[in-house]
Design an enzyme around this catalytic site. Structure first.
Site, mmCIF file in Angstrom:
data_model
loop_
_atom_site.group_PDB
_atom_site.id
_atom_site.type_symbol
_atom_site.label_atom_id
_atom_site.label_comp_id
_atom_site.label_asym_id
_atom_site.label_seq_id
_atom_site.Cartn_x
_atom_site.Cartn_y
_atom_site.Cartn_z
ATOM 1 N N LYS A 35 0.883 4.143 -2.989
ATOM 2 C CA LYS A 35 0.647 5.447 -2.581
ATOM 3 C C LYS A 35 1.652 6.499 -2.961
ATOM 4 O O LYS A 35 1.638 7.543 -3.227
ATOM 5 C CB LYS A 35 0.067 5.696 -1.206
ATOM 6 C CG LYS A 35 -1.366 4.880 -0.933
ATOM 7 C CD LYS A 35 -2.283 5.262 -1.742
ATOM 8 C CE LYS A 35 -3.645 5.056 -1.412
ATOM 9 N NZ LYS A 35 -4.844 5.292 -2.063
ATOM 10 N N TYR A 44 0.687 -1.301 0.066
ATOM 11 C CA TYR A 44 0.159 0.056 0.127
ATOM 12 C C TYR A 44 0.737 1.320 -0.150
ATOM 13 O O TYR A 44 0.761 2.091 -0.778
ATOM 14 C CB TYR A 44 -0.938 0.014 1.130
ATOM 15 C CG TYR A 44 -1.915 0.940 1.348
ATOM 16 C CD1 TYR A 44 -3.194 1.036 0.778
ATOM 17 C CD2 TYR A 44 -1.758 1.930 2.259
ATOM 18 C CE1 TYR A 44 -4.132 2.219 0.802
ATOM 19 C CE2 TYR A 44 -2.768 3.190 2.355
ATOM 20 C CZ TYR A 44 -3.910 2.914 1.690
ATOM 21 O OH TYR A 44 -4.852 3.874 1.691
#
Length: 251
Positions: free
Chosen positions: A156, A152
């Protein structure tokens, strides 16, 4: 000449995406509410329509090229050329690196990064034709690194580089690209994180709020307000920026 007022928001069935879709509808946009299946978008669409707005539910897996192309074509046909795109679709597959599977990694990278790329590539054709556009990508404070989120955090952080590159490439077409990096926002996703670590959600939120300078956790509407500004015509000189909406400064 007035600009086309059609916006696409991905991952808009719930949470931050739903809040952004509702806010843009109140701002006067016709909004395509995109999520994995159209039926899941019903609540968001109903909320927009009951408030007097225009919305279209569109089912698409943003990591699938054919589905993305079909979705954007449908939006252009039914609502008009989409000049605003909010890439919000995202999933979690949290785990420590030594326990993270190939599928955990690929699923998160595909939805966040590949999905944002495919949606942007499809939508920018309409933006460049119209000589106008706004792109907002949802990053996260996790881009700075977060235990249990190698996939993640990488996705991002990648979105921030993607955003800056879009700003450089598309600026000459009067298209801006910016990223919003939320901190702790009260959503189903953060509730799932609390469950994963075995902490009651109210305690989890209280612990987070105690470390946030403004003394509270964020709400989806906080992100929607920032997106509303970034997609406005008045924000035309703001591009390539990452705005941390986290109740305090982030490095």
């Amino acid at each position: 000449m007035s600009q086309p007022r059609t916006a696409i928001v991905t991952g808009a069935a719930r949470g931050i995406g739903a809040a952004v879709a509702k806010r843009l509808a109140r701002d006067g946009f016709s909004v395509a509410v995109v999520d994995l299946d159209a039926a899941s978008c019903a609540d968001t669409v109903k909320a927009i329509e009951s408030d007097g707005g225009t919305a279209l539910a569109v089912g698409a897996d943003v990591s699938d090229t054919e589905q993305v192309e079909a979705a954007v074509a449908e939006v252009a046909e039914k609502l008009g050329p989409p000049t605003v795109l909010v890439n919000n679709a995202g999933i979690l597959r949290d785990n420590l690196v030594f326990k993270m599977t190939d599928d955990d990694w690929d699923a998160v990278i595909n939805v966040h990064l590949r999905g944002s790329f495919l949606m942007t590539r499809a939508v920018q054709r309409h933006q460049t034709e119209q000589k106008y556009g706004r792109i907002v990508n949802l990053s996260s404070t996790s881009a700075l690194g977060n235990r249990g989120q190698a996939n993640y955090a990488t996705a991002k952080a990648g979105l921030q580089g993607f955003t800056k590159t879009l700003a450089i490439e598309l600026g000459k077409f009067n298209v801006t690209a910016n990223a919003i990096a939320p901190g702790f926002i009260e959503t189903e996703m953060t509730a799932a994180t609390a469950a994963r670590v075995g902490v009651p959600y109210e305690d989890f939120k209280a612990g987070a709020a105690s470390m946030i300078p403004v003394g509270r956790v964020g709400q989806p509407e906080d992100i929607a307000a920032t997106a509303s500004f970034l997609v406005s015509e008045e924000a035309g000189f703001v591009s390539g920026q990452v705005i941390y909406v986290a109740g305090g400064p982030k490095d």
